[in-house]
Design an enzyme around this catalytic site. Structure first.
Site, PDB file in Angstrom:
ATOM      1  N   ASP A   1       0.860  -1.170   0.000  1.00  0.00           N
ATOM      2  CA  ASP A   1       0.000   0.000   0.000  1.00  0.00           C
ATOM      3  C   ASP A   1       0.908   1.235   0.000  1.00  0.00           C
ATOM      4  O   ASP A   1       2.131   1.139   0.134  1.00  0.00           O
ATOM      5  CB  ASP A   1      -0.965  -0.004   1.193  1.00  0.00           C
ATOM      6  CG  ASP A   1      -2.218   0.832   0.899  1.00  0.00           C
ATOM      7  OD1 ASP A   1      -2.164   1.674  -0.025  1.00  0.00           O
ATOM      8  OD2 ASP A   1      -3.233   0.670   1.586  1.00  0.00           O
TER       9      ASP A   1
HETATM   10  C1  NOJ Z   1      -4.047   3.871   0.044  1.00  0.00           C
HETATM   11  C2  NOJ Z   1      -5.225   2.960   0.165  1.00  0.00           C
HETATM   12  O1  NOJ Z   1      -5.176   2.265   1.378  1.00  0.00           O
HETATM   13  C3  NOJ Z   1      -5.327   1.975  -0.983  1.00  0.00           C
HETATM   14  O2  NOJ Z   1      -6.501   1.236  -0.848  1.00  0.00           O
HETATM   15  C4  NOJ Z   1      -5.269   2.687  -2.279  1.00  0.00           C
HETATM   16  O3  NOJ Z   1      -5.455   1.800  -3.338  1.00  0.00           O
HETATM   17  C5  NOJ Z   1      -3.924   3.397  -2.364  1.00  0.00           C
HETATM   18  N1  NOJ Z   1      -3.847   4.369  -1.299  1.00  0.00           N
HETATM   19  C6  NOJ Z   1      -3.702   4.070  -3.702  1.00  0.00           C
HETATM   20  O4  NOJ Z   1      -4.504   5.163  -3.834  1.00  0.00           O
END
Ligand code: NOJ
Length: 766
Positions: A302
């Protein structure tokens, strides 16, 4: 979100995209295998890997955010220059938040035409509930229990986003959550692993279709592996501590199902799970996912979660964080910059086996081949197609259909709903009733502001009634277009008198209250689950002058609307329904669509009850027999039960369940049949639900577990005999060693229209 603009580099990118540097990208010909069409993707990837330097392979494992939108913490100064330089060197395998053919072309051209091997980028984006044409938030869609509609919604999102140059969505989020304080419950399928698994699969199938290389499909991503939905106290990113039984039986099933459905990627999670940050958890990623489950795609971290292992107190610096992450099985680094900075040295120093790099690069390249990016890296980059496929009427039809199916009728006393179509004076009250951005919800980066149909617009489209509008009160302070502008502590009641006066004159008052679309989502946890700001006061003030109120809720999570349930005759859960929100709500309020949604999450009576969920364990002191009211598992100040249970949802007609028969063919085949009758006056659709309870087990089982459901549409007076089969797959469970087992003995079978089921039978299985 669009505020991060490094204009110089944008300019450079656009200039370079328009230059015609003829370079050969790593298509089949450049790796010397184009004449041999019989070669498998695996062979092609291996041939390509042989040509790549260590740094180029690591480059494939590096994902950067683009230069325009942000979905995580703001990058440091100078990052844009570094990204641009790395792009040109072939040290970037993927970018996210680059969207639209022009923007994607500007970075793809660099990757393809300016790097040594010309390996195309895979472009990722959070296509969570639609791209430009926005569908209901995932929690709302889940309330439809309609797998075909959900699949269609994902397909529409895939088609529209693929035409805008997107190859890969970071969806579906298949995190199970029992805590409505957690703002991201809006992004998932609710609290139940069975329903969550079915919905996760429908979404994966909708995004990926049968052919990943088709123009209208994109790779999906099951996220966040694992446990992210169990953040302590519902505070986002917080610690997760769960036992093996919950992990195996509640958290894992939707991920396992997504893998079985062929999802191409997984995303790990920000949280630590039982003391280890998920991003650095070898047990999760190598032992379970890639080992036991045989997952062949790749795992993306993430946003910055590799570097965050330092703050977690797990890695002492970036070097160690990179080492832990790659060893644990994180294949791609989203925005930590650590793989590209640290991995080559770690390999050269003998700390990381190059085979781990090869494996990660292989997985990533394989998905790129499957997308067809090596056949033509520009295949998704056609401005004419983008234009043609943006906002098509059929997408609007699909999201409208989805929105209607997502609405849940929570309460309807004295048949206040549906509304009469003419001759009525209707007062519409609430800022959300007239908001054309909020219904777009939380994940709507590509959608234009002010493109949702408001409730007011939707209602006005039905002529005949006299409709007035008064805001009453704001939900947020000032205009909220971006989450960073969200201010929620409104105290301004200056609009109350106008609202009260309109209500006094009306036959029916429609109050649209709840949360702004940006009030739920990532980083938006709450400690209260009530109507934010002064909306509760507004509701009570209006109620004093007119009791004929239809409360339409807009929200991204269960709310504690206990007062409303006691006093307001009709309550409609309308979530954040997307572009067609107002039309869908109007059609339901007027009865042109008979609501059939059922809650995918329990609505608590008070916030102190959460986590509250239907599939709880009994405890040793489950009941509260009078007169001994102390020594039982209960609260002094509130009952244990839900305000609205999981699976609850009414219709404008009524259904009767009868004649439950349980036919035990064997302990691996139990056929449950019953009769469903539409006993009301209009046609309606019921989500019939089948639950079990395994009464005595070596690892205790919940008091009820959903194990089947069906959508059944019946004309008035029509009956249908429904039969559903339970196998050992539904009757078994995971023990604390992670083995799936079936234990013979006593079971209860329940059927009905919610988790407060109507019919039950006890059986014994050998
Ligand atoms: C953080 C989020 O937790 C995740 O779900 C998301 O896909 C990413 N950012 C990218 O935006």
């Amino acid at each position: 979100m669009k505020h991060f603009i490094t204009s110089l580099f944008v300019l450079l990118l656009l200039l370079s995209s328009s230059s015609c540097i003829e370079k050969v990208f790593a298509k089949d010909s450049s790796i010397g295998i184009d004449d041999n069409k019989a070669l498998s993707i695996n062979d092609k990837v291996n041939a390509l890997l042989l040509k790549m330097t260590l740094e180029e392979k690591i480059g494939q494992m590096n994902q950067y955010n683009g230069f325009w939108d942000l979905t995580g913490p703001t990058p440091k100064d100078g990052d844009a220059a570094k990204k641009y330089d790395h792009l040109k060197k072939g040290y970037v395998g993927s970018m996210l938040n680059v969207r639209g053919v022009k923007e994607v072309m500007s970075v793809q051209k660099i990757a393809v035409e300016e790097t040594r091997l010309g390996i195309p980028l895979i472009i990722g984006f959070d296509v969570i509930h639609g791209y430009k044409t926005i569908s209901p938030i995932p929690l709302a869609e889940s309330a439809s229990w309609d797998l075909e509609a959900i699949k269609m919604s994902a397909h529409v999102a895939a088609e529209e986003s693929a035409a805008a140059g997107i190859n890969w969505t970071f969806a579906p989020m298949v995190d199970i959550s029992r805590d409505a304080r957690w703002g991201r419950v809006m992004e998932g399928a609710g609290e139940d692993p069975y329903l969550g698994s079915k919905i996760g699969v429908a979404r994966v199938e909708g995004f990926q279709g049968d052919d990943l290389s088709a123009y209208n499909t994109i790779a999906a991503c099951a996220k966040h592996f694992a446990g992210y939905g169990f953040a302590e106290a519902g505070r986002d990113y917080n610690t997760v501590d769960v036992g093996t039984s919950t992990l195996n039986n509640i958290i894992f099933p939707p991920f396992r199902a997504a893998n079985e459905a062929g999802v191409k990627t997984f995303m790990n999670s920000f949280n630590e799970l039982n003391g280890v940050p998920a991003t650095g958890d070898k047990y999760l990623q190598r032992d379970i996912l890639k080992g036991e489950w045989g997952f062949e795609g790749f795992v993306v971290s993430d946003w910055g979660s590799i570097t965050e292992m330092i703050a977690h107190g797990h890695a002492k610096d970036g070097t160690q964080a990179a080492e832990i992450a790659i060893k644990a099985g994180s294949d791609m680094d989203m925005e930590s910059y650590l793989y590209v900075e640290e991995l080559a040295k770690l390999v050269k120093d003998g700390k990381v086996d190059e085979e781990l790099i090869n494996d990660a690069a292989r997985r990533i390249l394989t998905v790129k081949f499957e997308l067809g990016l090596f056949d033509d890296p520009y295949k998704y980059l056609d401005e004419a197609r983008e234009k043609e496929f943006t906002g098509q009427q059929k997408y609007h039809d699909a999201v409208l259909d989805m929105a209607k199916k997502s609405i849940v009728l929570l309460k309807n006393e004295n048949n206040l709903l549906p509304l009469k179509k003419d001759g009525q004076k209707i007062a519409v009250i609430g800022a959300l009733a007239n908001d054309n951005t909020s219904p777009l919800g939380s994940w709507r980066i590509a959608a234009d502001d002010s493109t949702a149909v408001t409730v007011l617009e939707g209602l006005k489209a039905y002529s005949g009634n006299q409709i007035t509008y008064a805001k009453g009160a704001d939900v947020t302070i000032g205009e909220t277009k971006f989450v960073t502008e969200l201010k929620i502590n409104t105290t301004d009641k200056s609009g109350f008198p106008e609202a009260i006066s309109e209500a006094e004159k009306a036959d029916v008052v429609i109050m649209v209250l709840g949360e702004h679309g940006l009030q739920s989502g990532e980083g938006r946890s709450r400690t209260e689950l009530d109507l934010p700001g002064v909306q509760q006061d507004l509701l009570e003030a209006v109620y004093k002058v007119n009791k004929n109120i239809v409360l339409v809720l807009n929200n991204g999570r269960p709310l504690t609307i206990t007062w409303a349930d006691e006093n307001i005759p009709a309550i409609v859960e309308a979530w954040h329904l997307g572009t067609q929100s107002g039309n869908a709500i109007a059609q339901v309020l007027y009865g042109d669509y008979n609501p059939s949604g059922k809650l995918p999450m329990t609505f608590p009576r008070r916030v102190g009850q959460v986590p509250l969920y239907y599939n709880y364990k009994s405890t040793g002191r489950p009941v509260l027999p009078a007169p001994d009211i102390v020594f039982w598992s209960h609260y002094q100040d509130e009952e244990n039960g839900a305000l609205y249970p999981f699976g609850h949802g009414l219709s404008y007609t009524s259904f009767e369940y009868s004649d439950l028969v349980v036919d035990i063919k064997s302990s691996k085949e139990v056929v449950v049949s019953f009769n469903l009758k539409n006993t009301g006056k209009v046609k309606g659709k019921e989500v019939v639900q089948l639950y079990i309870q395994d009464l005595y087990a070596s690892v205790t089982r919940p008091v009820k577990e959903l194990k089947g459901f069906e959508l059944v549409e019946l004309e008035p007076n029509q009956s249908k005999n429904i039969s559903m089969t339970l196998t050992d797959k539904e009757l078994g469970f995971y023990d604390n060693q992670g083995n799936f087992i079936f234990e013979s003995g006593d079971f209860k079978i329940f059927v009905g229209g919610s988790s407060k089921t109507l019919l039950e039978k006890k059986i014994e299985l050998e």
